[in-house]
Structures are given as structure tokens and as C-alpha cells.
Design an enzyme around this catalytic site. Structure first.
Site, PDB file in Angstrom:
ATOM      1  N   SER A 242      50.260   0.429 -12.591  1.00  0.00           N
ATOM      2  CA  SER A 242      50.487  -0.881 -13.203  1.00  0.00           C
ATOM      3  C   SER A 242      50.498  -0.696 -14.709  1.00  0.00           C
ATOM      4  O   SER A 242      50.277   0.409 -15.216  1.00  0.00           O
ATOM      5  CB  SER A 242      49.359  -1.841 -12.812  1.00  0.00           C
ATOM      6  OG  SER A 242      48.155  -1.408 -13.409  1.00  0.00           O
ATOM      7  N   LYS A 243      50.731  -1.800 -15.367  1.00  0.00           N
ATOM      8  CA  LYS A 243      50.692  -1.756 -16.826  1.00  0.00           C
ATOM      9  C   LYS A 243      49.300  -1.289 -17.276  1.00  0.00           C
ATOM     10  O   LYS A 243      49.165  -0.536 -18.233  1.00  0.00           O
ATOM     11  CB  LYS A 243      50.983  -3.168 -17.355  1.00  0.00           C
ATOM     12  CG  LYS A 243      51.611  -3.182 -18.700  1.00  0.00           C
ATOM     13  CD  LYS A 243      51.965  -4.578 -19.110  1.00  0.00           C
ATOM     14  CE  LYS A 243      50.728  -5.462 -19.156  1.00  0.00           C
ATOM     15  NZ  LYS A 243      50.959  -6.776 -19.775  1.00  0.00           N
TER      16      LYS A 243
END
Ligand code: GLU
Length: 303
Positions: A242-243
């Protein structure tokens, strides 16, 4: 006597990225799986930008996601729907639920809920403090769904039967937040219904949200789509890409390599001599089978 069957509804799927960051390996894998599941059945595939939370949005991410999808050869049906343009529809749905006494205002602060609630599936279970009405002198800040008691069931195309007691595991959940923003759960249900989506294929991180969405579909009287939750990608430490884990952005200039990787992670490694983007898509469409996709998280080597 023969019973005429209702005409089969054409498949209508969608991909619904949140522009909180650029497309990364995890979101691309979901896009590829949802696209192939739709197109391999002659279905439609819609694109919806879930830009519902301006403070969490990354400037330029919406446009960059669309450019990357285009560079990878995705083609979507109809115009892109932006949730930021749909606020009236979410308010109407909320008004309807309130009029039916299926939603109610809540005055509780996060702290009050943390003190009174117990740990649940997604943070603290809302203890129901405002269910029977606001205490004297308190003002509503958020709006919650009055979740019915009992089990909600769904059969996921990859994970099989799932049942959950939403009231016990989550409680009456938020439809509109104290900061005035509509919650993902409300927007996704309203839009899937409005867009006529009958097949949702998305990441398994949302598996837990599905029963919440079904409860809301029932409260609104709209149809429940079929669901398939594709594996999430995790790093060697088991963390979802994910980010937050700094997953690198997909490179539009390496489109064929990126597509090959996504297909491989979905259990469809293309033959070595399948080179270009068009060839890869043609191969994938001809060979796509959900039975080859793992339900368990897929571990990826990080660059
Ligand atoms: N916008 C959500 C996300 O990017 C996906 C919502 C959905 O597919 O239901 O995680």
C-alpha cells in the site's frame, strides 16, 4: 407447466480506485482481475473514482491513475464516475434511511466510544449509545445505520460462504462522518446500485466490509451483487502492499512487464513468447479462470 426464466442480466463489473495514491502492484492486480472476470464473460467494466475524502487525496492521483490504466490497455465502458460529484445522491439515500428510522444521529466522540465499546472487527464496536435517541443537551455529529441483529451471509466467488453478525462485530456503523464526509460504505452501496453493478471483484482487504454493505443494500431495498475478493499482495513481512508500505507506483512506460507481473500474481503466468501488451491481453482473456487465482495473500518480492 414450464416456468419462464427471467432474462439473464448482462454482467456489469467495475473498478473503483481511491485517489489517495498512485496505482501500485496491489491495485493493479485488482484492476486486472476485475477486468478479466468481466471481459471474459462478455461483460461491461465501469470505472469509478472514489474521491470521497479530499483530505486523504493525493493531488493529481485521479488523472495519473486513468493515464496508467490507459497505458496498460484497459478500456472502460461509459464515462468515469467521480464520487465527489455524487454527494446529493448519498444525502438522498441517507435522508431516506432516516425517514425510515434505519439511520440516526450520533453525538458520541471517538473517546466516548473507545471508553464504552469493546474491540471489534474494525476498531471498537459502537456501543449503541445514541440508538434510542440523543441524550438531553447533546447534538448529533455523525449519522449511523441501525444494523439489524442476526447473521448476514454471502457466498464469495473465491472465499466461499461467509457469515457475520454485523451488529455484534461492528455495531451501528457510520454513514456520514462528524466532519460531514460520507462514509465509503454508503457511497459504494449507493453507486454500485445506481450504476447497475451486479458483479463486484475487488481486493480481499474489503471482504470484511461486504456484510456491512449487504445490510445497507437491504435497508435501501437495492439488489446485492455477486462478490469475488481477489488476493491482496503482501511483502515478505506479511504487510499488505500500500501507500503506507511505500509500494512503488506502476510504470506506464513498462506496461507489458507490469501486466505480465499482475497476471502471474493472479495465477496466470503468460508464456515467455507472449510479448506485447495486446498479445498478453489476448492470451489472458482466452485463459482466464477464477479457479487459478489464489484466495490466500500473494507474497511479492519488493524491488
Ligand atoms: N475505493 C476502494 C479502494 O480503493 C475500493 C472500493 C471497492 O472496490 O468496493 O480500496
Amino acid at each position: 407447466m414450464s416456468c419462464p426464466m427471467p432474462p439473464a442480466q448482462p454482467y456489469r463489473g467495475r473498478f473503483a480506485p481511491s485517489p489517495t495514491g498512485l496505482l501500485h502492484a496491489g491495485s493493479l492486480t485488482t484492476a486486472v482481475g476485475s477486468y478479466l472476470q468481466a471481459r471474459s464473460q462478455g461483460g461491461e467494466w465501469l470505472l469509478r473514482m472514489e474521491d470521497l475524502d479530499p483530505p486523504r487525496e493525493m493531488p493529481g492521483a485521479s488523472a495519473a491513475i486513468l493515464r496508467t490504466l490507459e497505458a496498460l490497455g484497459f478500456a472502460w465502458d461509459g464515462p468515469v464516475v467521480y464520487q465527489s460529484q455524487r454527494l446529493d445522491a448519498y444525502q438522498q439515500a441517507l435522508d431516506h434511511l432516516v425517514a425510515q428510522q434505519r439511520a440516526y444521529p450520533c453525538a458520541c466522540t471517538r473517546r466516548e466510544i473507545a471508553l464504552a465499546g469493546q474491540a471489534g472487527l474494525d476498531g471498537v464496536v459502537y456501543p449503541g449509545t445514541c440508538r434510542a435517541g440523543l441524550a438531553a443537551g447533546r447534538t448529533g455529529r455523525a449519522w449511523r445505520l441501525r444494523v439489524p441483529a442476526g447473521l448476514t451471509r454471502v457466498v464469495d466467488g473465491l472465499h466461499g460462504p461467509i457469515e457475520q453478525d454485523v451488529l455484534a462485530c461492528v455495531g451501528d456503523y457510520v454513514l456520514k462522518r462528524a466532519d460531514g464526509l460520507f462514509a465509503y460504505q454508503l457511497a459504494v452501496v449507493v453507486d454500485d446500485a445506481w450504476q447497475g453493478v451486479n458483479a463486484v471483484v475487488r481486493g480481499a482487504d474489503l471482504l470484511d466490509s461486504t456484510t456491512r454493505q449487504i445490510v445497507l443494500q437491504q435497508a435501501l431495498g437495492v439488489a446485492t451483487p455477486r462478490y469475488v475478493h481477489l488476493p491482496v499482495l503482501v511483502n515478505a513481512a506479511g504487510e499488505k502492499l500500500s501507500k503506507q508500505t511505500l509500494a512503488p507506483a506502476i510504470r506506464p512506460d513498462a506496461a507489458a512487464a507490469e501486466l505480465r507481473l499482475a497476471l502471474t500474481r493472479l495465477g496466470h503466468p503468460p508464456p515467455a513468447d507472449c510479448g506485447g501488451l495486446a498479445e498478453l491481453w489476448a492470451w489472458a482473456l482466452a485463459h482466464w479462470a477464477l479457479s487459478r487465482v489464489s484466495a490466500a495473500p500473494v507474497v511479492v518480492q519488493e524491488a
